[in-house]
Design a protein around this motif. Structure first.
Motif, short mmCIF file in Angstrom:
data_model
loop_
_atom_site.label_atom_id
_atom_site.label_comp_id
_atom_site.label_asym_id
_atom_site.label_seq_id
_atom_site.Cartn_x
_atom_site.Cartn_y
_atom_site.Cartn_z
N LEU A 131 -13.65 5.59 -3.01
CA LEU A 131 -12.27 5.63 -2.15
C LEU A 131 -12.68 5.19 -0.76
O LEU A 131 -11.57 4.56 -0.18
CB LEU A 131 -11.82 7.34 -2.36
N PRO A 132 -13.44 5.49 -0.04
CA PRO A 132 -13.80 5.23 1.29
C PRO A 132 -13.80 3.41 1.31
O PRO A 132 -12.99 2.88 2.36
CB PRO A 132 -14.82 5.66 1.83
N LEU A 133 -14.31 3.04 0.51
CA LEU A 133 -14.50 1.64 0.44
C LEU A 133 -13.17 0.86 -0.02
O LEU A 133 -12.68 -0.08 0.62
CB LEU A 133 -15.72 1.03 -0.47
N ILE A 134 -12.58 1.41 -0.82
CA ILE A 134 -11.24 0.73 -1.38
C ILE A 134 -10.28 1.09 -0.09
O ILE A 134 -9.66 0.18 0.00
CB ILE A 134 -10.76 1.51 -2.65
N TYR A 135 -10.20 1.99 0.47
CA TYR A 135 -9.36 2.41 1.94
C TYR A 135 -9.68 1.13 2.64
O TYR A 135 -8.76 0.67 3.30
CB TYR A 135 -9.58 3.79 2.27
N ASP A 136 -11.05 1.02 3.00
CA ASP A 136 -11.23 -0.15 3.94
C ASP A 136 -10.99 -1.45 3.76
O ASP A 136 -10.45 -2.28 4.42
CB ASP A 136 -12.98 -0.02 4.20
N ILE A 137 -10.91 -1.74 2.33
CA ILE A 137 -10.31 -2.94 1.75
C ILE A 137 -8.84 -3.25 1.96
O ILE A 137 -8.23 -4.08 2.41
CB ILE A 137 -10.75 -3.20 0.40
N ILE A 138 -8.21 -1.98 1.60
CA ILE A 138 -6.60 -2.02 1.75
C ILE A 138 -6.25 -2.31 3.23
O ILE A 138 -5.44 -2.82 3.57
CB ILE A 138 -6.03 -0.81 1.20
N ARG A 139 -6.93 -1.52 4.07
CA ARG A 139 -6.77 -1.35 5.55
C ARG A 139 -6.78 -2.80 6.13
O ARG A 139 -6.11 -3.38 6.97
CB ARG A 139 -7.69 -0.34 6.41
N SER A 140 -8.20 -3.68 5.54
CA SER A 140 -8.24 -4.93 6.12
C SER A 140 -7.08 -5.98 5.79
O SER A 140 -6.79 -6.75 6.53
CB SER A 140 -9.74 -5.36 5.83
N TYR A 141 -6.89 -5.64 4.54
CA TYR A 141 -5.66 -6.60 4.14
C TYR A 141 -4.29 -6.28 4.91
O TYR A 141 -3.61 -7.26 5.12
CB TYR A 141 -5.43 -6.45 2.51
N GLU A 142 -4.11 -4.97 5.14
CA GLU A 142 -2.87 -4.78 5.80
C GLU A 142 -2.97 -5.42 7.14
O GLU A 142 -1.94 -5.85 7.80
CB GLU A 142 -2.61 -3.23 5.97
N ARG A 143 -4.17 -5.03 7.74
CA ARG A 143 -4.40 -5.87 9.22
C ARG A 143 -4.27 -7.12 9.07
O ARG A 143 -3.53 -7.76 10.02
CB ARG A 143 -5.84 -5.36 9.66
N ASP A 144 -4.67 -7.83 8.04
CA ASP A 144 -4.81 -9.36 7.99
C ASP A 144 -3.22 -9.86 7.80
O ASP A 144 -2.61 -10.71 8.57
CB ASP A 144 -5.40 -9.84 6.91
N SER A 145 -2.35 -9.12 7.06
CA SER A 145 -0.82 -9.38 6.90
C SER A 145 -0.24 -9.29 8.22
O SER A 145 0.94 -10.00 8.45
CB SER A 145 -0.51 -8.67 5.78
#
Length: 116
Positions: free
Chosen positions: A15-29
């Protein structure tokens, strides 16, 4: 000799890694949608994409490791039928041992003063 693991020894912290991936995509968008076309440099989106891809690869590696560790769990290859058969055998042993204990409790007590 194959190594065996218990369920508690397996690393399943995804979950922490999945959360980081989602956050980075949100930041990018957010960065791409909030900035004008001339203010976005070509280097920053590539860097964030590279970071996201590295995080995704890390997640894939963790999943691969998890799958390998699951195969090492004790009893993973035992079928349901074998488990039920083993459970039935253990229940029969429990009944026999319980009966023996009851017989032992109900038997004549040992009298140390009694001479043979």
């Amino acid at each position: 000799m194959s190594k065996s693991l218990s369920v508690d020894e397996i690393n399943s912290e995804f979950l922490p890694l999945i959360y980081d991936i989602i956050r980075s995509y949100e930041r990018d968008s957010h960065e791409l949608s909030g900035l004008g076309p001339k203010s976005v440099s070509m280097r920053e989106p590539q860097q964030s994409t590279t970071d996201s891809n590295a995080k995704i690869q890390t997640l894939r590696d963790k999943f691969t490791q998890f799958r390998q560790e699951v195969q090492l769990i004790n009893g993973i290859a035992v079928t349901k039928e074998e488990q039920l058969k083993s459970l039935d055998t253990l229940r029969q042993q429990l009944v026999m041992k319980r009966d023996l204990l009851i017989k032992y409790k109900n038997s004549c007590p040992f009298d140390p003063n009694h001479k043979i």
